[in-house]
Scaffold this motif. Structure first.
Motif: not given
Length: 74
Positions: A1-16
């Motif tokens: 899986m590839t995630i393109y985001s301007v948000m920090p990775l810690e916020l994107v994956l928080d609670g995964i």
């Protein structure tokens, strides 16, 4: 899986790794709702699981809305 985001990775994956739920199934008139209990007798709508097609357009049944509930079916 590839995630393109301007948000920090810690916020994107928080609670995964957290498990969602537990969910309750509630019958409200002609609509069956899946809700997540947030307080005794109050739940947040997760999704509509059964009902007439026009129920999906009703603003009071949108996911995230807080509703009061009494009897549960499951």
């Amino acid at each position: 899986m590839t995630i393109y985001s301007v948000m920090p990775l810690e916020l994107v994956l928080d609670g995964i790794r957290q498990q969602p739920g537990p969910y309750l199934t509630v019958q409200a008139g002609d609509v069956r709702l899946q809700i997540e209990a947030v307080a005794p007798g109050i739940g947040r709508i997760v999704r509509l699981t059964d009902g007439p097609l026009d129920a999906y357009l009703r603003p009071e049944l949108t996911p995230g809305t807080l509703v009061a509930y009494g009897a549960t079916t499951s």
